[in-house]
Design a protein around this motif. Structure first.
Motif, short mmCIF file in Angstrom:
data_model
loop_
_atom_site.label_atom_id
_atom_site.label_comp_id
_atom_site.label_asym_id
_atom_site.label_seq_id
_atom_site.Cartn_x
_atom_site.Cartn_y
_atom_site.Cartn_z
N ASN A 1 -9.92 42.37 -51.19
CA ASN A 1 -10.76 41.65 -50.06
C ASN A 1 -10.14 41.79 -48.85
OD1 ASN A 1 -12.54 40.18 -51.79
ND2 ASN A 1 -11.04 38.88 -52.31
N ASN B 1 -10.76 40.73 -44.79
CA ASN B 1 -11.32 39.58 -44.13
C ASN B 1 -12.01 40.04 -42.73
OD1 ASN B 1 -11.78 36.73 -44.07
ND2 ASN B 1 -10.68 36.50 -42.29
N GLN C 1 -15.15 36.28 -43.50
CA GLN C 1 -15.72 36.41 -44.54
C GLN C 1 -15.07 37.55 -45.40
OE1 GLN C 1 -19.48 37.61 -42.70
NE2 GLN C 1 -19.67 39.26 -44.24
#
Length: 313
Positions: free
Chosen positions: A55, A57, A47
Motif C-alpha cells: 500500500n 498512500n 487513499q
C-alpha cells in the motif's frame, strides 16, 4: 581507613551504575509503550494505491484540469501534512497529488533497496494506478535527484519540473558513510523520543493547527530511522553518483525556487543555474527562507509557477 574509603567509593560507583541502568531501561520501556499507544492515534488521510503488492498512500485535492504531483524531501515523516500550505495554494487551480513513497507518511515499508530506479518506478506505478498520465512534477530537496531520473524515463508524461530547494547531483557531501547503526540504536533505545521530548522545537512542521502538528510528531517518531529511511540514506552516494550523467531535457519547462542564502552547500544557486542553462524554458528564483521553503513561501511559489507556465503557453 583506605579500605573504608574504597568501600564507600565502590558503593557510590555501584549506585551510579544502577541509576544509569534504571534510566536507560525506563527510556526504553516508555518508548515501547508510547509506540504502541500512538499507533491507535494516527488519523488516516488520503487513499491507498496498490504498488508492487504493497500500500502506497496518496493524497489528492483540487479539481483543476491540470495535475501537479508533489514529491517530498528526504525523511519528511508525513508528506501530505508537510505540504499543506502548498496544497492550499495549488488546489484552487490544479488537481494536486501528494505521493508518500514507501516508508513515508502512511505508506507501507518495503524490502526493496531505496535506489533511485526503484523509487522512481514505484512512484510511476502509483500514478498509473490512479490513471494519471500528464502532470507537472514538483519536488522538494532529494526529489531533485529522483525527479531528474524520472523526467528522463517518462518524458512524454511530464509537463514541467519544479524544484523547491531541490538537490543537485554535483552538490557534494554525499560520500560520507551513513551512520545507520547509530540511528538504529537511537530509535530502538527510545533516546530519539527523549531527544524530541527535550527539544520539541526540532520537529519540522509548517504552520498548522495543533491536531495536525501532533499527527506530524507521531509520524516523525514512527517513520524517522525506519528501515526504508535508513536504506535511502545508505543509497545517497550511489543515487547522487548515478544522477551525475543526467540532465533535464532541453525542451522541458524547468523552474527552481531556492533559498537565497544557503550556508550549507557551496555554490547552491550557481549549481541550479548550471542545470537550467540549456533549457528552452528555464528559470531560477530565490526567496528569503529556510530549506523547507514551502512552509513559508507557498503563496509566492504558486504565483510564480503559474506565471511561468502561462508565459510558456
Amino acid at each position: 581507613m583506605m579500605k573504608k574509603i574504597l568501600s564507600i567509593l565502590l558503593k557510590i560507583f555501584g549506585a551510579i551504575v544502577i541509576l544509569i541502568t534504571l534510566f536507560i531501561a525506563t527510556v526504553f520501556i516508555v518508548n515501547l509503550f508510547s509506540n504502541k499507544s500512538e499507533e491507535g492515534k494516527i488519523q488516516p488521510y488520503g487513499q491507498f494505491v496498490a504498488v508492487d503488492g504493497k500500500n502506497m498512500n496518496v493524497l489528492i485535492e483540487g479539481k483543476g484540469k491540470e495535475t501537479v504531483v508533489l514529491l517530498p524531501g528526504y525523511g519528511t515523516p508525513a508528506p501530505a501534512l508537510d505540504f499543506k500550505p502548498l496544497i492550499d495554494e495549488l488546489s484552487p487551480f490544479y488537481k494536486v497529488v501528494v505521493i508518500e513513497p514507501f516508508g513515508y507518511g502512511l505508506s507501507d515499508v518495503t524490502e526493496k533497496e531505496r535506489t533511485t530506479e526503484n523509487m522512481v518506478s514505484e512512484i510511476h506505478e502509483a500514478l498509473q494506478q490512479l490513471n494519471i498520465h500528464r502532470y507537472t512534477l514538483m519536488g522538494h530537496s532529494i526529489s531533485g535527484i529522483y525527479g531528474l531520473d524520472y523526467v528522463n524515463k517518462y518524458p512524454n508524461e511530464v509537463n514541467a519540473f519544479v524544484g523547491i530547494d531541490s538537490s543537485v547531483p554535483t552538490q557534494g557531501g554525499n560520500d560520507d558513510p551513513f551512520p545507520t547503526e547509530t540511528y538504529k540504536l537511537l530509535k530502538k533505545s527510545g533516546f530519539y523520543r527523549l531527544l524530541m521530548k527535550l527539544a520539541p522545537d526540532q520537529l519540522i512542521a509548517p504552520e498548522v493547527d495543533n491536531e495536525t502538528r501532533e499527527q506530524i510528531r507521531i509520524l516523525s517518531l514512527k517513520n524517522t530511522f525506519n528501515p526504508n529511511n535508513l536504506n535511502e540514506g545508505e543509497n545517497f552516494g550511489p543515487n547522487f553518483k548515478a544522477a551525475e550523467n543526467l540532465s533535464f531535457p532541453k525542451d522541458l519547462p524547468l523552474i527552481f525556487f531556492l533559498q537565497a542564502n544557503d550556508t550549507e552547500t557551496e555554490g547552491w544557486i550557481p549549481l541550479h543555474e548550471e542545470q537550467v542553462k540549456d533549457s528552452v524554458h528555464g528559470k531560477v528564483m530565490t526567496f528569503e527562507g529556510e530549506h523547507y521553503l514551502h512552509h513559508t513561501r507557498s503563496k509566492e511559489i504558486v504565483e510564480n509557477f503559474r506565471k511561468f507556465m502561462n508565459e510558456i503557453k
